[in-house]
Design a protein around this motif. Structure first.
Motif, short mmCIF file in Angstrom:
data_model
loop_
_atom_site.label_atom_id
_atom_site.label_comp_id
_atom_site.label_asym_id
_atom_site.label_seq_id
_atom_site.Cartn_x
_atom_site.Cartn_y
_atom_site.Cartn_z
N ASP A 136 0.81 -1.22 0.00
CA ASP A 136 0.00 0.00 0.00
C ASP A 136 0.85 1.27 0.00
O ASP A 136 0.44 2.31 -0.55
N GLY A 137 2.01 1.23 0.62
CA GLY A 137 2.84 2.41 0.72
C GLY A 137 3.35 2.92 -0.60
O GLY A 137 3.82 4.07 -0.70
N PHE A 138 3.29 2.10 -1.65
CA PHE A 138 3.73 2.54 -2.97
C PHE A 138 2.60 3.19 -3.78
O PHE A 138 2.77 3.50 -4.95
N PHE A 139 1.46 3.37 -3.14
CA PHE A 139 0.30 3.96 -3.80
C PHE A 139 -0.11 5.21 -3.02
O PHE A 139 -0.34 5.14 -1.81
N SER A 140 -0.20 6.33 -3.72
CA SER A 140 -0.59 7.57 -3.05
C SER A 140 -2.05 7.53 -2.62
O SER A 140 -2.44 8.25 -1.69
N GLU A 161 -6.51 -0.93 8.25
CA GLU A 161 -5.34 -0.07 8.13
C GLU A 161 -4.49 -0.57 6.97
O GLU A 161 -4.29 -1.77 6.81
N GLY A 162 -3.97 0.34 6.18
CA GLY A 162 -3.09 -0.03 5.08
C GLY A 162 -1.74 -0.46 5.61
O GLY A 162 -1.30 -0.05 6.68
N GLU A 163 -1.08 -1.35 4.88
CA GLU A 163 0.24 -1.81 5.25
C GLU A 163 1.27 -1.04 4.45
O GLU A 163 1.16 -0.90 3.25
N SER A 164 2.29 -0.57 5.14
CA SER A 164 3.34 0.17 4.45
C SER A 164 4.30 -0.80 3.79
O SER A 164 4.55 -1.89 4.30
N ALA A 165 4.81 -0.35 2.64
CA ALA A 165 5.79 -1.19 1.94
C ALA A 165 7.15 -0.97 2.57
O ALA A 165 7.45 0.08 3.11
#
Length: 881
Positions: free
Chosen positions: A626-630, A877-881
């Motif tokens: 998710d962290g690679f998507f704004s 919650e989104g997961e960070s890459a």
């Protein structure tokens, strides 16, 4: 002591009235005394009576031709700004005394003031030949040389003046102007700063420094210098114009508008001021006001090419292509060698989707200015729009020869060579492109990065810079209060707007039409906002019939389109185009809807803070990425891609002979666009063909050069050219029907089959894919999972080749796959459009609930209790890459 002597003594002592009386006494007894007439004339001049002085000088000269009288007479004419008369007097003085430095200098000044620097120059040089220590004369010679465009010589003259008197601020300032003109920016800046050290209150010098810093790409410093120039001399229009230029470069658009407005108020009859004001308005998106100001500038100065070109650009921005073309053609009728006008004409034609005409025009622009990279870049873009990839690639190479670091041209060259399957230097070009992306280069189209061996981080980086550029100048399109109130008191339905250029015969059109038709109209009010061409196709008509509201925004400006969407009270605006052809991302940048979504058209992040969500699934965006998507990621339970259950397949199947295929032998096929093919992929295909005797590879080639290049590549890998067969474009139903002739579809990587994979599966053709590391490289895997054929997904190249060969050698297994596909088609999630649309609607409801509760966008996972059950949305919650 005589009366004359007493008059001279009084004059020298400053007792001018007494001197006048004494000289008059002399003239009463000696009316033709030339000396008394001369001195009385000087006194009258000093007393502020120049006309009386002129009469006296003329009388004196009528009696005796005296150099001193001529010099004083010339000074009197100069004092009255009678430069033509002054020049005549000084010329007469030189006939009396040809070597007189004073006469030469006076004549030089008079000629220069008449706008005759070429005539003034030799007289300045005569003075300096006798008196080389005169810094003022060096400076004036330098100004004349600048007026003649001889800036290097001018710099030498001003440098000598500064050497003679290092404390003279004017010499340093003039030197800075000349050095700036010959491109010696650092030396020019040093000269200006020397001048300001000596005269810190010199507004002109701050003005000049601001212009230099602006030209050197240092907008913040230019802005500071421009503000000082205005503070020191707020009555100078040129200072306000310099401030406006600097503010515009610094993207301080409101300040640029205020500064240029001030300049126009100070000099309302200045065409330049009105032109600059128009440009500032245009940057603010106030296009119609800009057009009015450009027209005002042209009324003041009809022959003003810069304003004409700017007016054409503004009209084109207002989607008034005919008006823009009229302006430019009128300019070119007067100035057929104006390369910038030809270039702008080509751009207008391209923006009006007339690429063939644009290419012809841009070739003229390039012929007029072959060293101008922007014209070459525009030609490359127009040729690409026209489908002329060879010409586009050639133009890109010319840009790169002129500007080796031109990132946009490099990205386009990579893409055009991919479209041609011209791989001869592709690996090196791609590596260079990715280095530029990682170094933060501006101007790289994110789409050009998708088909490279790029990472999710690369794609996000390129997208973020592109999205930021699209947002420049965008003004927020606030929903009118009346619209908000009406929506609140409305029918309770969620208002969904779909923005796309592809409501027509297009791959995206085929994918989305059924889903948009299938929305539950009792809960969702759907509007299609079309920004693309009306191609008159049956698919276009189906969109217009099947969607509740269909609004054509093609001729709207981005700002007007955004205002229209906002006024319609759209709750969720869904962009279906992304960074593909004819995208209108600036509409999204204006924030016409409170919730904005990226879906379907672009397989990656838009990198934009003004887009809240991206619709995906667990395969295309894996957990942890998710962290690679704004955007916040919304995962649908089956597949992010919809399909059309009414997609027609022609009943008649062509024969293999009709399609150039052998009657016997295994047919591998790949109908992906040529840009998705890579040298490494082709290596693998060659090995597969070598392992399956008698097999052929059936490829799509809309461009003849693709076939030529791929046959050459095949021969280099030891393939018989006849084992490569090329399919030509066909109507969609007939294209689907010819899939029946193939045995196995071989997918591509790093950019998978998307619509082409859906087409193949819908037509009953199994697809073998290799799962990639980015969204674009995982779509086929998502489709196969939703279609019930997950065993056709592999992870490595060796597995991919081995599976392709195994399937070719196992007709029974392949037949079972076809049968499963046929049985699955009516019931599998991939082709169950109502199920898909319910999941999508659940996602929309979750987005809106979060927004209505005042929360920030957050990841959403849509789930279903069973294959056909009702969907529910779960927030996480989104997961960070």
């Amino acid at each position: 002591m005589t009366s004359f002597a007493r008059g001279v003594a009084a004059e020298n002592a400053g007792r001018l009235e007494e001197a006048r009386a004494r000289y008059l006494d002399v003239l009463r007894t000696e009316p033709r005394n030339p000396a008394a007439l001369h001195r009385l004339g000087v006194v009258e001049l000093r007393l502020g009576n120049p006309r009386d002085a002129v009469v006296l000088f003329q009388k004196s000269l009528a009696i005796a031709k005296d150099l001193e009288v001529y010099l004083d007479f010339g000074a009197a004419m100069a004092g009255m700004a009678r430069w033509d008369a002054a020049a005549t007097v000084y010329a007469a003085a030189l006939r009396v005394a040809p070597a007189s430095a004073d006469a030469h200098y006076g004549l030089a000044m008079a000629l220069h003031r008449q706008g005759r620097p070429q005539d003034a120059e030799p007289h300045y040089r005569k003075v300096l030949a006798a008196f080389s220590h005169l810094g003022e004369v060096h400076n004036n010679l330098g100004v004349a040389l600048q007026d003649l465009g001889r800036f290097a010589e001018a710099a030498a003259a001003h440098r000598e003046a500064a050497r003679i008197d290092p404390t003279d601020a004017a010499s340093w300032s003039k030197l800075g102007v000349a050095l700036h003109a010959i491109g010696q920016g650092a030396e020019a800046e040093a000269a200006f700063r020397n001048a300001l050290g000596l005269a810190p209150q010199d507004a002109d010098c701050w003005h000049n420094l601001s212009g230099l810093l602006d030209a050197c790409g240092r907008p913040a410093e230019a802005l500071a210098a421009g503000r000082l120039a205005v503070a020191l001399d707020p009555g100078s229009a040129r200072n306000w114009l310099a401030l406006g230029n600097a503010a515009g470069a610094a993207r301080r658009l409101e300040e640029a508008w205020r500064a240029t407005s001030a300049a126009a108020r100070l000099e309302p009859l200045s065409p330049a001021a009105r032109n600059n004001l128009a440009s500032a308005l245009q940057e603010l998106g106030r296009w119609r006001e800009a057009v009015a100001e450009y027209r005002a500038a042209l009324e003041l100065q009809p022959d003003f090419p810069v304003a004409e070109i700017n007016l054409a650009q503004a009209l084109s921005g207002l989607r008034e292509a005919d008006g823009a073309l009229t302006v430019l053609r009128a300019l070119l009728a007067r100035q057929p060698a104006n390369g910038e006008a030809w270039r702008r004409l080509g751009s207008v034609l391209a923006e009006a989707v007339r690429p063939d005409a644009a290419v012809a025009v841009l070739r003229k622009a390039v012929a007029l200015a072959p060293g101008e990279p922007d014209a070459q870049a525009d030609l490359a873009m127009a040729a690409a729009m026209a489908g002329w990839s060879t010409q586009s690639a050639d133009a890109c190479r010319r840009v790169l020869r002129l500007v080796p670091g031109h990132a946009a041209a490099l990205g386009q060259l990579v893409h055009q060579q991919r479209l041609l399957c011209d791989w001869r230097d592709l690996d090196g070009l791609e590596a260079q492109l990715l280095r530029q992306v990682r170094a933060g280069a501006e101007g790289v189209s994110p789409f050009d990065v998708l088909s490279c061996a790029s990472t999710l981080a690369d794609q996000q980086s390129a997208a973020a810079r592109w999205a930021a550029a699209k947002a420049r100048g965008a003004l927020t399109a606030t929903r009118p209060a009346a619209t908000v109130a009406m929506a609140a008191a409305g029918d309770g339905r969620l208002r969904i707007g779909y923005l796309s250029s592809d409501f027509r015969e297009h791959a995206m059109g085929h994918l989305m039409v059924d889903a948009l038709e299938t929305h539950d109209r009792s809960r969702f009010a759907v509007t299609a906002y079309s920004t693309g061409l009306d191609d008159g196709s049956a698919l276009r008509q189906r969109f217009q019939r099947g969607i509740e509201r269909f609004v054509d925004l093609r001729r709207h400006t981005d700002a007007d389109a955004a205002r229209t969407i906002a006024a319609d009270g759209i709750d969720i605006l869904v962009d279906l185009t992304g960074f593909t052809s004819f995208s209108r991302t600036s509409i999204l940048a204006a924030r016409p809807a409170p919730v904005q979504v990226n879906w379907l058209g672009y397989p990656g992040t838009l990198g934009a803070g003004y887009v809240d969500y991206i619709v995906a699934d667990p395969t295309v965006i894996a957990p942890g990425e998710d962290g690679f998507f704004s955007e916040r990621v919304v995962r649908l339970p089956d597949c992010y891609q919809p399909n059309d259950r009414r997609r027609a397949i022609a009943e008649a199947t062509p024969t293999r002979r009709d399609c150039g295929l052998p009657e016997d032998g295994f047919v591998f096929c790949c109908f992906n666009s040529a840009y998705k093919l890579t040298p490494a992929l082709f290596d693998g295909w060659a090995r597969i063909l070598a392992a399956v005797p008698g097999s052929v590879l059936w490829l799509y080639a809309g461009n003849r050069q693709v076939a030529v290049n791929l046959r050459r590549e095949g021969e280099a890998r030891g393939l018989d050219p006849h084992r490569l067969v090329f399919a030509q474009p066909l109507p969609h139903a007939e294209h689907l029907a010819r899939h029946r002739l193939a045995d196995l579809f071989l997918d591509t990587l790093p950019y998978n089959a998307h619509t082409t994979a859906s087409d193949a599966l819908w037509a009953g053709l199994p697809v073998l894919t290799r799962r990639g590391t980015t969204f674009a490289g995982r779509v086929a895997a998502s489709l196969l999972r939703a279609g019930g054929l997950p065993e056709l997904i592999v992870d490595g190249q060796e597995d991919y080749e081995a599976e392709a060969v195994a399937l070719a050698r196992s007709p029974g297994r392949l037949r079972d796959l076809r049968q499963r596909l046929a049985l699955n088609r009516p019931v599998c999630p991939l082709f169950d459009t109502p199920r898909f649309t319910r999941h999508l609607e659940a996602a929309y409801r979750a987005m809106w609930d979060i927004h209505r509760a005042g929360g920030e966008p957050r990841p959403i996972a849509v789930t279903a209790e069973d294959a056909g059950g009702p969907a529910s949305a779960m927030e996480g919650e989104g997961e960070s890459a």
